[in-house]
Design an enzyme around this catalytic site. Structure first.
Site, mmCIF file in Angstrom:
data_model
loop_
_atom_site.group_PDB
_atom_site.id
_atom_site.type_symbol
_atom_site.label_atom_id
_atom_site.label_comp_id
_atom_site.label_asym_id
_atom_site.label_seq_id
_atom_site.Cartn_x
_atom_site.Cartn_y
_atom_site.Cartn_z
ATOM 1 N N HIS A 16 -59.556 -146.554 64.577
ATOM 2 C CA HIS A 16 -58.846 -145.607 63.706
ATOM 3 C C HIS A 16 -57.702 -146.292 62.961
ATOM 4 C CE1 HIS A 16 -60.251 -142.223 66.661
ATOM 5 N NE2 HIS A 16 -61.253 -142.804 66.022
ATOM 6 N N HIS A 24 -65.583 -137.779 60.810
ATOM 7 C CA HIS A 24 -65.008 -138.711 61.773
ATOM 8 C C HIS A 24 -65.912 -139.930 61.974
ATOM 9 C CE1 HIS A 24 -62.363 -140.184 64.845
ATOM 10 N NE2 HIS A 24 -63.456 -140.516 65.523
ATOM 11 N N ASP A 28 -64.856 -143.893 61.559
ATOM 12 C CA ASP A 28 -65.182 -144.995 62.455
ATOM 13 C C ASP A 28 -65.882 -146.137 61.712
ATOM 14 O OD1 ASP A 28 -64.099 -143.834 64.724
ATOM 15 O OD2 ASP A 28 -66.019 -143.075 65.484
ATOM 16 N N HIS A 58 -70.542 -147.240 66.975
ATOM 17 C CA HIS A 58 -69.869 -148.536 66.978
ATOM 18 C C HIS A 58 -70.837 -149.697 67.214
ATOM 19 C CE1 HIS A 58 -66.057 -146.548 66.774
ATOM 20 N NE2 HIS A 58 -66.213 -145.945 67.926
#
Length: 296
Positions: A78, A235, A239, A262
């Site tokens: 973030h 969101h 990321d 991720h």
């Protein structure tokens, strides 16, 4: 200064934030400080310098963790998204603790800290990684890809969950303005049913309704509800911005993903470096150019 500007940038002055880690639940404090041209983003943890670089990522489960020189810093995505989204190329991040504070689960507090510090140009040209050939990685039905573009970075992200979230897709051209308005306030999210399993794994120990959108079946448990109807996909895009910053320079291309995360974001950077999908344009410094080479 827009992301397409030719000059590198840093922070004009320091700014400090404190809070708790969403995964270790421990107090965390950081200071954002100016850095020289070509430095990139460097985390200083317990006296060790950890450069924000794809080659030092050692964990991607529910967060991105970097490790070097016997030290590590977790949940960097973030903060890196805020720096990259606002066009900050170089910064020293002095960290007290092992994890970046979660704040409210979004990048909003980091954006405010950068605004407080101010962004200053440096007398050096910015480097870019231009995508020159398509590259794609997949894991079952999940995939992520980069394809060429004439300018800037375009994001096109789709997620698919059961229940309240369902399928959500959003696309935007990344600029400081679009990052502020569209992505910065989107919070991390999780499912109540997963809590005990994550706690046993040493994760989400600091998660709460203050820093996470929590879903229980079809219900959002946060009293104030959602900030956007599609906060979940926003969101995920946040990321992506943070993870792609680990490539070492702003990317010129189109990023697309379906049910990514991720691990896939990192795998995509690795594949792009390995397959020569990037060409470095502009120049930070000889050291920075060297840092963008593929691993042996």
């Amino acid at each position: 200064m827009r992301l397409g500007a030719a000059a590198q940038t840093t922070l004009a002055r320091p700014a400090t934030l404190s809070g708790f880690g969403v995964h270790d639940g421990k107090p965390a404090r950081l200071t954002l400080a100016p850095a020289a041209a070509g430095a990139g983003v460097v985390f200083n943890v317990a006296g060790a310098d950890i450069v924000a670089d794809w080659r030092v990522v050692d964990a991607t489960q529910l967060r991105t963790r970097l490790s070097a020189e016997g030290a590590s810093v977790s949940t960097v995505e973030h903060l890196l998204a805020a720096l990259a989204g606002l066009g900050v190329d170089n910064a020293l991040v002095e960290v007290e603790g092992d994890e970046i504070p979660a704040m409210d689960g979004s990048a909003e507090a980091f954006v405010s800290a950068i605004d407080e510090a101010g962004v200053a140009p440096l007398p050096a040209p910015r480097a870019y990684l231009r995508v020159v050939s398509p590259v794609r990685v997949s894991d079952g039905a999940c995939w992520a890809e980069l394809t060429p573009a004439t300018a800037g970075l375009r994001l096109d992200v789709e997620i698919a969950f059961g229940g309240r979230i369902g399928r959500q897709r959003r696309a935007l051209d990344l600029t400081p303005e679009s990052f502020r308005l569209e992505l910065a306030r989107a919070r991390t999210f999780g499912f109540l049913r997963d809590a005990e399993r994550l706690w046993r794994a040493g994760l989400a120990l600091g998660a709460s309704l203050e820093n996470t959108v929590v879903l229980d079946g079809e219900s959002v448990l946060n009293p104030q509800g959602l900030r956007y109807a599609d906060e979940f996909v926003r969101h995920k895009m946040l990321d992506v911005v943070g993870d792609l910053a680990l490539a070492g320079a702003p990317i010129i291309g189109v990023f697309r993903s379906y049910r990514g995360g991720h691990a896939l974001n990192l795998a995509l950077i690795q594949a792009a470096m390995r397959e020569g999908a990037f060409v470095l344009t502009g120049a930070r410094s000889a050291a920075a150019a060297s840092s963008l080479r593929t691993s042996p």
